[in-house]
Design a protein around this motif. Sequence first.
Motif, mmCIF file in Angstrom:
data_model
loop_
_atom_site.group_PDB
_atom_site.id
_atom_site.type_symbol
_atom_site.label_atom_id
_atom_site.label_comp_id
_atom_site.label_asym_id
_atom_site.label_seq_id
_atom_site.Cartn_x
_atom_site.Cartn_y
_atom_site.Cartn_z
ATOM 1 N N LEU A 459 0.819 -1.213 0.000
ATOM 2 C CA LEU A 459 0.000 0.000 0.000
ATOM 3 C C LEU A 459 0.857 1.269 0.000
ATOM 4 C CD1 LEU A 459 -2.744 -1.183 2.530
ATOM 5 C CD2 LEU A 459 -2.789 -1.272 0.042
ATOM 6 N N GLY A 460 1.989 1.246 0.710
ATOM 7 C CA GLY A 460 2.844 2.431 0.762
ATOM 8 C C GLY A 460 3.374 2.825 -0.608
ATOM 9 N N THR A 462 2.473 1.800 -3.579
ATOM 10 C CA THR A 462 1.391 2.037 -4.554
ATOM 11 C C THR A 462 0.847 3.451 -4.392
ATOM 12 O OG1 THR A 462 0.767 -0.305 -4.530
ATOM 13 C CG2 THR A 462 -0.856 1.230 -5.377
ATOM 14 N N GLY A 463 0.645 3.875 -3.146
ATOM 15 C CA GLY A 463 0.166 5.233 -2.900
ATOM 16 C C GLY A 463 1.147 6.276 -3.394
ATOM 17 N N LEU A 464 2.439 6.044 -3.127
ATOM 18 C CA LEU A 464 3.480 6.993 -3.555
ATOM 19 C C LEU A 464 3.505 7.130 -5.076
ATOM 20 C CD1 LEU A 464 6.029 8.734 -3.002
ATOM 21 C CD2 LEU A 464 7.366 6.622 -3.139
ATOM 22 N N ALA A 466 1.154 6.234 -7.248
ATOM 23 C CA ALA A 466 -0.117 6.706 -7.805
ATOM 24 C C ALA A 466 -0.239 8.220 -7.667
ATOM 25 C CB ALA A 466 -1.281 6.021 -7.101
ATOM 26 N N ALA A 467 0.439 8.780 -6.647
ATOM 27 C CA ALA A 467 0.319 10.215 -6.387
ATOM 28 C C ALA A 467 1.366 11.030 -7.134
ATOM 29 C CB ALA A 467 0.441 10.472 -4.889
ATOM 30 N N THR A 468 2.300 10.357 -7.802
ATOM 31 C CA THR A 468 3.375 11.083 -8.489
ATOM 32 C C THR A 468 3.437 10.653 -9.954
ATOM 33 O OG1 THR A 468 4.993 9.366 -7.959
ATOM 34 C CG2 THR A 468 4.771 11.153 -6.374
ATOM 35 N N PHE A 483 -4.482 2.471 -12.254
ATOM 36 C CA PHE A 483 -4.197 2.254 -10.828
ATOM 37 C C PHE A 483 -4.028 0.761 -10.542
ATOM 38 C CE2 PHE A 483 -5.566 1.474 -6.444
ATOM 39 C CZ PHE A 483 -4.698 2.311 -5.762
ATOM 40 N N LEU A 487 -0.976 -1.140 -8.695
ATOM 41 C CA LEU A 487 -1.283 -1.955 -7.512
ATOM 42 C C LEU A 487 -0.816 -3.391 -7.713
ATOM 43 C CD1 LEU A 487 -2.787 -2.392 -4.807
ATOM 44 C CD2 LEU A 487 -4.895 -2.696 -6.129
ATOM 45 N N VAL A 588 -8.378 -0.664 -1.114
ATOM 46 C CA VAL A 588 -7.571 -0.457 -2.323
ATOM 47 C C VAL A 588 -8.184 -1.218 -3.506
ATOM 48 C CG1 VAL A 588 -5.860 -2.339 -2.158
ATOM 49 C CG2 VAL A 588 -5.165 -0.122 -2.998
ATOM 50 N N LEU A 591 -10.638 0.985 -5.183
ATOM 51 C CA LEU A 591 -10.068 2.019 -6.055
ATOM 52 C C LEU A 591 -9.594 1.441 -7.385
ATOM 53 C CD1 LEU A 591 -7.887 3.946 -3.442
ATOM 54 C CD2 LEU A 591 -10.040 4.701 -4.450
#
Lengths: 605, 30
Positions: A459-460, A462-464, A466-468, A483, A487, A588, A591
């Motif tokens: 999750l860490g 993937t979030g990083l 997905a946000a950049t 996404f 993931l 997740v 999403l």
Amino acid sequence: MWLLPIALMATATALAIPLSRYAAWIMEGEYRPPRILAWFERRIDSGSQTWKQYAAALLIFNAVLFVYGFAVLALQPVMPLNPQHKGMLAPTTIFNSVASFMTNTNLQHYAGEVHLSNFSQIFFVILNQYLSAGVGFCALTAIIRAFRGQKLVGNFFADMWRVVMYMFVPAALISGVLFIQQGMPMTYQSAYQVSTLEPAAMGTTDSGQAKPQTIVVGPVGAVIPIKMLGTNGGGFYGMNSAHPLENPSAWSNFITTLDMMLFPFTLVLMYGRMLKRRRHSWVIFCVMALLMAGTIVWAIYFDTLKPNPGLTAHPASKTFTIPSARSPGGKQEFTLPAVARLPVDQHLGNLEGKELRFGTSAGATFAAVTVDVTCGAVNCEHDSLNPIAALSPMAGMWVNCIFGGKGVGMINLLLFLIVGVFLAGQMVGRTPEYLGKKVGAREMKLAMIALLVHPIMILGPTGLFAATTWGTMATNNPGAHGFSQMLYQFSSSSANNGSAFDGLAVTTGFNDNPNPPPAGRQWDIATGLVMLFSRYLPIVAPLAMAASLGYKKPTPFGLGTLRDDTTTFGCLLFGTIVVVGALLFLPVAALGPLAEHLGPIPFGG
Amino acid sequence: DLGLWLAAMFLLGMISMGLCYAFLVACENI
């Protein structure tokens, strides 16, 4: 359609029963090896180790594997067996590939037939596939001995020798002969030049002569048996088990799938034999089999029995505005074309990215099994699975204990099991027990640390990403499907699975690639680190937990003791896996594949 | 340059394995 998964489950179970007896016999050291092998064994066995020494030996062994693998790949251009003069991979790809193969992941940010010489295939790929597969096997064996209360849990190097020489090599020889009989190449030649049936299909030379086709071959028959038996998954060819030379026929597809199920099934039953609690191991086996059947049925129902949503009729075209990092203004117009009356017969389900020569359900079955046993080989395009069907392989990687990789899958299940008995103990107000020993705070802490490494590592990052732009610049599809691609990549890395959703621009390949993907280095490094930490931390902590539990005095069996060989215990274990897995990953999933399934754009969101 | 990248990636792998060993030591004291 349903015959293939039923035949696979039944055959794997039938073979696992005698094989588990053989595996326990080997790991208990009750065999008498031939004199030449006994000579080697005596020199490898440096004496029994405590759990700390065993874990340290395991880590040092893997550190040496890293140095060795790094050297082989970095020196590829000057090594022999390289008649096509293949160059050096990009340094980040070398790091990623070495981390990938030493952790039994086999995530490939390269294409084998394009980027690796036969020397690298033999001395990097095959060697790592034998040794990395043995590491999980050894770790489970040490945990079993620790559970039995042994202060000394065996010798890591002697165990590794036993696993490789007496388990993997004989099984790989048998499989290899069967594969070669089916038409798999086994040669030190690197390529054949052939004339195509259609003249000039490959173009013509300046003088007007038809160009020959180059068909890459090599020691495929040596790579594929251990690729599958060791649940490695890293193929000789980029197309993996969809390639006609890597998986020539429906029969070879059956053996391939069976091979990857064999040792994960066997080790669950070996656990019961070595602990002398065979009924308990059958309860665990049935829970795992039920979960595996669920993922297979889910994949077949939503992929083989449902049409491809991208090809169903949309009488009028529709235009959507979606966020996109690559478009000016951060938004992109996406037009869904009208596809009314498209002459596509969909009564056989979603056939995009499938190998029909294996049968209609073979792709969905393989997709579910390969993630359940954390093999990662693929015989269909996971990126093309119907969005809701793609939830099956993702869920298999998230819980990571549906048989799982050899040894580590069973270790992961033990973490859920400890959480389950803890919850059961809390519900009845009694100190939880497992194997007749009281589960204390230390065991729970170690189990929870090991259990939480996996979701944090998925999750860490993937979030990083997905946000950049590291992530959004790499995806080929917009919205939720993009996404899902990110993931899946981190789920596969953390589960040490190695299968790819594809659709991600992550292949840098050779160091002199003039057009590397925009975030190739970031993906190489991030997935490499995830693979390393998700491999070793969840091996070390459970080993410490098993030793801590095993050293305790047994408590007498009483009326309030939770029996571990009953249907009730199986239901408790099943419920724990499903509930904890859902709590960790359902948000997740909403999403990614769920949003994609419910959204208006097929394979978009 | 290439040499620096190679050294950096090699060190990254070694540091990662070192951290895993540190985790093993930490597990003794949990």
